[in-house]
Scaffold this motif. Structure first.
Motif, PDB file in Angstrom:
ATOM      1  N   MET B   1       0.873   6.716   1.262  1.00 62.87           N
ATOM      2  CA  MET B   1       1.329   6.003   2.781  1.00 62.87           C
ATOM      3  C   MET B   1       2.884   6.474   3.052  1.00 62.87           C
ATOM      4  O   MET B   1       3.054   7.167   4.156  1.00 62.87           O
ATOM      5  CB  MET B   1       1.245   4.659   2.521  1.00 62.87           C
ATOM      6  CG  MET B   1       1.172   3.774   3.822  1.00 62.87           C
ATOM      7  SD  MET B   1      -0.341   4.290   4.963  1.00 62.87           S
ATOM      8  CE  MET B   1       0.477   4.528   6.509  1.00 62.87           C
ATOM      9  N   ASP B  49       0.587   3.566  12.747  1.00 66.81           N
ATOM     10  CA  ASP B  49      -0.696   3.670  11.550  1.00 66.81           C
ATOM     11  C   ASP B  49       0.383   3.925  10.182  1.00 66.81           C
ATOM     12  O   ASP B  49      -0.057   3.791   9.264  1.00 66.81           O
ATOM     13  CB  ASP B  49      -1.583   4.596  11.768  1.00 66.81           C
ATOM     14  CG  ASP B  49      -1.153   6.100  11.755  1.00 66.81           C
ATOM     15  OD1 ASP B  49      -1.614   6.836  10.999  1.00 66.81           O
ATOM     16  OD2 ASP B  49      -0.476   6.309  12.865  1.00 66.81           O
ATOM     17  N   ALA B  51       0.632   6.701   9.218  1.00 66.02           N
ATOM     18  CA  ALA B  51       0.427   8.132   8.937  1.00 66.02           C
ATOM     19  C   ALA B  51       1.073   9.198   9.853  1.00 66.02           C
ATOM     20  O   ALA B  51       1.957  10.048   9.380  1.00 66.02           O
ATOM     21  CB  ALA B  51      -1.092   8.518   9.063  1.00 66.02           C
ATOM     22  N   GLN B 108      -7.782   7.187   5.875  1.00 69.93           N
ATOM     23  CA  GLN B 108      -8.238   5.760   5.605  1.00 69.93           C
ATOM     24  C   GLN B 108      -7.127   5.106   4.558  1.00 69.93           C
ATOM     25  O   GLN B 108      -6.857   5.611   3.563  1.00 69.93           O
ATOM     26  CB  GLN B 108      -9.532   6.212   4.686  1.00 69.93           C
ATOM     27  CG  GLN B 108     -10.270   4.604   4.360  1.00 69.93           C
ATOM     28  CD  GLN B 108     -10.972   4.017   5.638  1.00 69.93           C
ATOM     29  OE1 GLN B 108     -11.414   4.667   6.634  1.00 69.93           O
ATOM     30  NE2 GLN B 108     -10.861   2.616   5.911  1.00 69.93           N
ATOM     31  N   LEU B 109      -6.909   3.780   4.881  1.00 72.54           N
ATOM     32  CA  LEU B 109      -5.983   3.054   4.207  1.00 72.54           C
ATOM     33  C   LEU B 109      -6.630   1.952   3.197  1.00 72.54           C
ATOM     34  O   LEU B 109      -7.755   1.579   3.519  1.00 72.54           O
ATOM     35  CB  LEU B 109      -4.873   2.067   5.187  1.00 72.54           C
ATOM     36  CG  LEU B 109      -4.127   2.907   6.220  1.00 72.54           C
ATOM     37  CD1 LEU B 109      -3.271   2.050   6.639  1.00 72.54           C
ATOM     38  CD2 LEU B 109      -2.994   3.887   5.124  1.00 72.54           C
ATOM     39  N   ASP B 110      -6.058   1.901   2.090  1.00 69.63           N
ATOM     40  CA  ASP B 110      -6.636   0.851   1.016  1.00 69.63           C
ATOM     41  C   ASP B 110      -6.570  -0.372   1.632  1.00 69.63           C
ATOM     42  O   ASP B 110      -5.765  -1.007   1.903  1.00 69.63           O
ATOM     43  CB  ASP B 110      -6.094   1.163  -0.231  1.00 69.63           C
ATOM     44  CG  ASP B 110      -6.546   0.180  -1.270  1.00 69.63           C
ATOM     45  OD1 ASP B 110      -7.705  -0.153  -1.031  1.00 69.63           O
ATOM     46  OD2 ASP B 110      -5.875   0.041  -2.307  1.00 69.63           O
ATOM     47  N   LYS B 113      -4.558  -2.642  -0.372  1.00 69.61           N
ATOM     48  CA  LYS B 113      -2.863  -2.697  -0.430  1.00 69.61           C
ATOM     49  C   LYS B 113      -2.605  -3.077   1.054  1.00 69.61           C
ATOM     50  O   LYS B 113      -1.501  -3.705   1.263  1.00 69.61           O
ATOM     51  CB  LYS B 113      -2.753  -1.282  -0.366  1.00 69.61           C
ATOM     52  CG  LYS B 113      -0.996  -0.791  -0.771  1.00 69.61           C
ATOM     53  CD  LYS B 113      -1.008   0.578  -1.061  1.00 69.61           C
ATOM     54  CE  LYS B 113       0.412   0.783  -1.280  1.00 69.61           C
ATOM     55  NZ  LYS B 113       0.589   2.546  -1.310  1.00 69.61           N
ATOM     56  N   TYR B 114      -3.490  -3.009   2.198  1.00 64.67           N
ATOM     57  CA  TYR B 114      -3.127  -3.485   3.603  1.00 64.67           C
ATOM     58  C   TYR B 114      -4.198  -4.538   3.894  1.00 64.67           C
ATOM     59  O   TYR B 114      -4.985  -4.040   5.055  1.00 64.67           O
ATOM     60  CB  TYR B 114      -3.037  -2.194   4.351  1.00 64.67           C
ATOM     61  CG  TYR B 114      -1.875  -0.904   3.998  1.00 64.67           C
ATOM     62  CD1 TYR B 114      -0.580  -1.436   4.286  1.00 64.67           C
ATOM     63  CD2 TYR B 114      -2.474  -0.090   3.328  1.00 64.67           C
ATOM     64  CE1 TYR B 114       0.267  -0.587   3.603  1.00 64.67           C
ATOM     65  CE2 TYR B 114      -1.321   0.870   2.945  1.00 64.67           C
ATOM     66  CZ  TYR B 114      -0.236   0.604   2.932  1.00 64.67           C
ATOM     67  OH  TYR B 114       0.932   1.698   2.590  1.00 64.67           O
ATOM     68  N   SER B 128      -6.476  -1.225   7.939  1.00 65.61           N
ATOM     69  CA  SER B 128      -7.303  -0.202   7.209  1.00 65.61           C
ATOM     70  C   SER B 128      -8.592   0.081   8.273  1.00 65.61           C
ATOM     71  O   SER B 128      -9.716   0.868   7.477  1.00 65.61           O
ATOM     72  CB  SER B 128      -7.778  -0.635   5.811  1.00 65.61           C
ATOM     73  OG  SER B 128      -8.627  -2.135   6.130  1.00 65.61           O
ATOM     74  N   PRO B 194       1.841  -1.059   7.152  1.00 67.97           N
ATOM     75  CA  PRO B 194       1.992   0.321   6.933  1.00 67.97           C
ATOM     76  C   PRO B 194       3.227   1.157   7.336  1.00 67.97           C
ATOM     77  O   PRO B 194       3.547   1.826   6.477  1.00 67.97           O
ATOM     78  CB  PRO B 194       0.859   1.102   7.940  1.00 67.97           C
ATOM     79  CG  PRO B 194      -0.334  -0.286   8.064  1.00 67.97           C
ATOM     80  CD  PRO B 194       0.771  -1.298   8.047  1.00 67.97           C
TER      81      PRO B 194
END
Lengths: 182, 776
Positions: B1, B49, B51, B108-110, B113-114, B128, B194
């Motif tokens: 991330m 985001d 990213a 895709q975020l975990d 974790k988020y 996510s 994030p």
């Protein structure tokens, strides 16, 4: 609050001295008229005091006062004698021509001188010790003030010193300028 | 991330000033080197985001924010990649309709974790679960959930941190729903995990039918003249009208910002317009000519007639299904619009349905006062005919004005060209060619005289900043085109867009260099003076700018350009470095925010800086002039007491119960302030009392302890007495052992005096004894 006394000029001092002399002469004349025998005894008896007055260079004529006071003790019994017995010029002249009487009077004056020569040095040593203790106490007081209020508490004194210094410098400069001009 | 974020930062840096494909070359994104947009659109940065790889183009967030991003250690610069043009479908691309970059699918975020983030204690936004199909140019979309009404269809837009958002408009629309506009449910600041920055989240009802342009699939987004009124014009016009009644303009009417609220795709609504400054995300073609010349951040709040122009462009695109001038570069488009007029430029070679000619001609009028207003549009919708607007193209000169190898025919084009090439412009202004052309070819002697007056004033200030070339060219441009933006050193803005322009400039560059120069040179007053008519609005604006100029001149805390920043952008959160991880959108939040960061910041740092002071001075309703004055004092202790008194006043006025962190922070800084008391005993006493007050969290009590009037007066009086006592002691010492005093001599004199007194006493005693003896 007392105002600081201005130093008298020489002219003023001379005028004032003349005035005192005039008054003294007037009083003496008056006393000579009304009490001549007493004045005769006193004049001859207090001659050492008069001499002391003339030669005295101490501040406030301390020597004259000391000698005069003790001299007076030697003269006073004879004056009392005059006043209580037979108050005449002859008697007074008799007294002052008596060597024993003069010895008493002048011995008293001599004792006065002795006293003046011996006592002040002893007293001054004592005074010096007292003054040293006083200065130490004042310094302690100032230290306490600084501890409580910080060094700024001395700012007034510092300022005065600075002013004094400045004034001194200015005077010094004026002196230099005058010298250069001369 | 974090790596992705870093990459975004690096991408932003590497893209700065890089030319991007031109619109005329087949691209559908406004080009980065297109006029007026160079400053902002060439930069990209972090996206909410985290990213960020897909973010580039018109809505790049400010550099300052990227620099502030935690973990923002930029890796080696990657080779420059061509800018992602659009997320729109290929068919839309082929139509040439400009669409801002809306961002593509996100990595895709975990979810572990988020986890979902709570907004205002009610809504859960999932980092996510991105919804790229609902992205805005300046905000990315995520799934949102209402905890009280599970199953409610919502989505959230995460605004890019640092970009000024339209909070006032959000507040208005949260309280009242407007038919024809996407319903806003709630908004508020949250710590967006994030990117580890606080961002504004706006929650909307989810448009179930999706984006308007996506509804056409492989076909061009085209509606015929019979359906367009009911389907598109009516809802949009209603939204514009309702916003106008609230004294706002939408300023984001464009084809990609239309949504269907229902699955059946019947209810069309305008999308959001809050996540960036007004007009910021609009491709240049949607902007009326005067605002199009401004850089995106300086286009200004505008009014409903600016929305009407955008509606006209929207109508043209949906009627034709393509952009008629797609092959033109932005510069050519502006020149054509200036010379022929917008309608002629856009529709001159098009087959426009007869029924739509009048509304298009009315809506695309370049004169604000001629342009169709809501009433005219409603009349047309109701079938009433309006008197056709006669096209009045710009007055044609006898000969073209040659400048930089181009032939220019209007003063607007000349002003624009001058602003882009100052060294050349200054030559033709000073050698008199411009004046000559104005008089001989255009018969515009009034403009020529105005320019000669500007030149004369410039000569007076020849060696001062007021006489600089940039200032002269800027003023000449205002004379040539009074309605155009103020243009100075590539900083082009409409006066009502100065606030957002300043904000974006500061957030991007971290300084106020150019806006400060603009205020110092008083270019805004010159712009107002150049206007042909002076409306009450303009007069009020001019007065406000004079006040700002006064603020900018004062180089003290609570004033300067920071004050101007907050005065101009009332909804901008406090930009203090101390509060970079929090969002302070109101003075009520400020003390709590400082309280919250107290234990994370070096205890020797003061909880005050130029931004905090300016923010308080702008938003706190009580007079704090004496506090600001004290804070600026060069003496540290006065400055500290000023700061403490200000915070104490705020806590007391705002009735904030306890501020433990801030009290502790301030308590640790107060040593110099305590040192203002002369008495060591008083200082010790205060130092002993501070911990108890810190534990209470009461700044007013802390201030009272530090700066109690009675205590201070007593301290001063006692100190003066101590000074006198010290001086007396010194004088006494001086009299005894001072310089020039012979102590022994003095002692001897004392001894002599005492001896004489003793002698007198003995004499008196002896005399008395003799008298007694004689009497006996």
């Amino acid at each position: 609050m007392k105002r600081p006394q201005q130093p008298l000029s020489q002219e003023e001092q001379r005028k004032r001295g003349r005035s005192y002399l005039t008054w003294a002469l007037l009083v003496l004349t008056f006393l000579a008229v009304i009490a001549l025998p007493t004045m005769i005894v006193m004049f001859f008896g207090l001659l050492p005091t008069l001499v002391a007055w003339i030669v005295d260079r101490t501040k406030g004529k301390a020597a004259s006062i000391t000698v005069g006071s003790v001299n007076f003790i030697g003269v006073f019994p004879y004056i009392m004698n005059l006043w209580t017995d037979f108050n005449s010029v002859d008697r007074a002249l008799g007294m002052v021509s008596d060597i024993f009487t003069l010895l008493v009077m002048y011995s008293a004056a001599a004792f006065g001188w002795l006293m003046f020569l011996s006592m002040p040095s002893g007293i001054s040593s004592f005074v010096l010790v007292l003054q040293q203790r006083k200065v130490a106490a004042l310094r302690g007081e100032q230290k306490d003030l600084i501890e409580e209020w910080g060094p700024d508490v001395a700012s007034l004194v510092e300022m005065q010193k600075m002013e004094k210094q400045e004034a001194h410098m200015e005077l010094g400069m004026e002196g230099i300028e005058l010298e250069v001009l001369d | 991330m974090a790596e992705a974020l870093d990459q975004a930062v690096e991408t932003a840096e590497s893209q700065e000033g890089t030319p991007t494909p031109q619109e005329g070359e087949g691209g559908v994104v406004p080009s980065a080197d297109s006029p007026g947009e160079t400053r902002e659109q060439a930069t990209a940065g972090t996206s909410p985001d985290g990213a960020g790889a897909q973010t580039s183009g018109p809505t790049g967030p400010p550099d300052k924010i990227t620099a502030q991003t935690p973990k923002a250690k930029a890796p080696k610069a990657e080779p420059e990649k061509p800018k992602e043009e659009t997320s729109a479908s290929p068919i839309v691309k082929s139509t040439g309709i400009p669409i801002p970059d809306l961002g593509g699918p996100l990595p895709q975020l975990d979810p572990g974790k988020y986890p979902p983030i709570l907004v205002n204690g009610r809504y859960l936004v999932s980092p996510s679960m991105a919804l790229p199909e609902l992205n805005s140019p300046s905000a990315l979309a995520y799934v949102a959930e209402d905890r009280r009404e599970p199953g409610r269809q919502l989505f959230a837009l995460i605004c890019k941190p640092g970009l000024p958002v339209r909070i006032r408009l959000m507040a208005e629309l949260k309280n009242q729903m407007i038919h024809g506009m996407i319903p806003i449910v709630d908004y508020g600041p949250v710590l967006w995990t994030p990117i580890e920055q606080t961002a504004i989240v706006v929650i909307f009802e989810r448009p179930l039918g999706g984006r308007f342009i996506d509804a056409f699939g492989e076909h061009a987004p085209k509606i015929n003249e019979y359906e367009i009124g009911k389907m598109l014009i009516e809802p949009v016009a209603h939204a514009v009208s309702s916003l106008s009644q609230l004294d706002f303009a939408h300023r984001a009417i464009r084809i990609d910002n239309l949504f269907f609220m229902d699955k059946e795709k019947r209810e069309l609504v305008l999308g959001e317009c809050f996540t960036s400054p007004a007009g910021f995300d609009q491709p240049m073609i949607y902007e009326p000519l005067d605002r199009a010349y401004a850089m995106p951040s300086g286009r200004g709040a505008g009014m409903s007639y600016d929305d009407m122009y955008a509606l006209g462009i929207l109508l043209l695109f949906t009627l034709q299904g393509y952009n008629p001038i797609a092959r033109m570069s932005d510069e050519e488009m502006l020149a054509q619009k200036a010379e022929k007029g917008s309608y002629q430029c856009l529709c001159g070679n098009e087959r426009i349905p007869l029924a739509m000619i009048e509304p298009l001609r009315g809506l695309l009028s370049d004169d604000d006062f001629e342009r169709w207003n809501m009433e005219a549009l409603e009349q047309w919708l109701n079938g009433q005919k309006k008197t056709p607007i006669q096209r009045r193209p710009a007055e044609r000169p006898k000969t073209a004005f040659k400048f930089s190898g181009r032939e220019l025919r209007t003063t607007r084009s000349i002003a624009y060209a001058f602003s882009k090439n100052v060294p050349e412009a200054i030559k033709v202004i000073k050698n008199g060619k411009l004046e000559q052309w104005l008089r001989s070819s255009l018969s515009a002697s009034d403009i020529a005289e105005g320019i000669s007056a500007v030149l004369a004033i410039s000569k007076i200030h020849e060696n001062s900043p007021d006489g600089a070339d940039e200032v002269l060219v800027s003023k000449v441009c205002m004379r040539l085109d009074p309605h155009a933006p103020i243009r100075y050193k590539n900083f082009a803005f409409m006066p009502d867009g100065f606030g957002t322009a300043v904000a974006v400039e500061y957030l991007r560059k971290g300084n106020f260099q150019i806006p400060g120069e603009i205020l110092a040179r008083d270019l805004l007053s010159y712009w107002f003076a150049a206007q042909h008519s002076q409306s009450p609005d303009l007069v009020a604006q001019e007065k406000a700018f004079q006040t700002l100029r006064g603020f900018a001149k004062i180089n003290e805390w609570g004033y300067g350009m920071e004050r101007c920043l907050y005065e101009l952008n009332s909804s901008l959160p406090c930009q203090s470095d101390l509060l970079r991880l929090t969002y302070v959108g109101h003075t009520d939040d400020l003390l709590n925010a400082l309280d919250g960061v107290a234990d994370q910041i070096d205890a020797q740092t003061r909880p005050m800086d130029k931004h905090i002071a300016a923010y308080i001075a702008t938003h706190f309703k009580y007079d704090i002039t004496p506090h600001l004055k004290a804070m600026t004092d060069p003496k540290e202790e006065t400055s500290l007491i000023g700061m403490l008194s200000l915070f104490a006043l705020m806590q007391w006025r705002m009735k904030i119960e306890s501020l433990l962190g801030l009290s502790s922070w301030l308590g640790g800084l107060l040593s110099p302030a305590i040192g203002t008391y002369h008495s060591r005993t008083t200082r010790r006493k205060i130092e002993q009392e501070i911990p108890a007050l810190v534990r209470k969290g009461s700044l007013p009590e802390l201030f009272d302890l530090i700066d109690n009037a009675d205590r201070r007066q007593k301290d001063t009086q006692d100190f003066e007495e101590a000074q006198v006592a010290f001086a007396h002691a010194e004088a006494e010492i001086e009299s005894i052992v001072g310089e020039g005093v012979d102590q022994e001599k003095a002692a001897l004199q004392t001894g002599e005096k005492v001896t004489s007194m003793i002698a007198i006493v003995i004499s008196m005693i002896a005399t008395t004894v003799i008298i007694f003896v004689s009497a006996i």
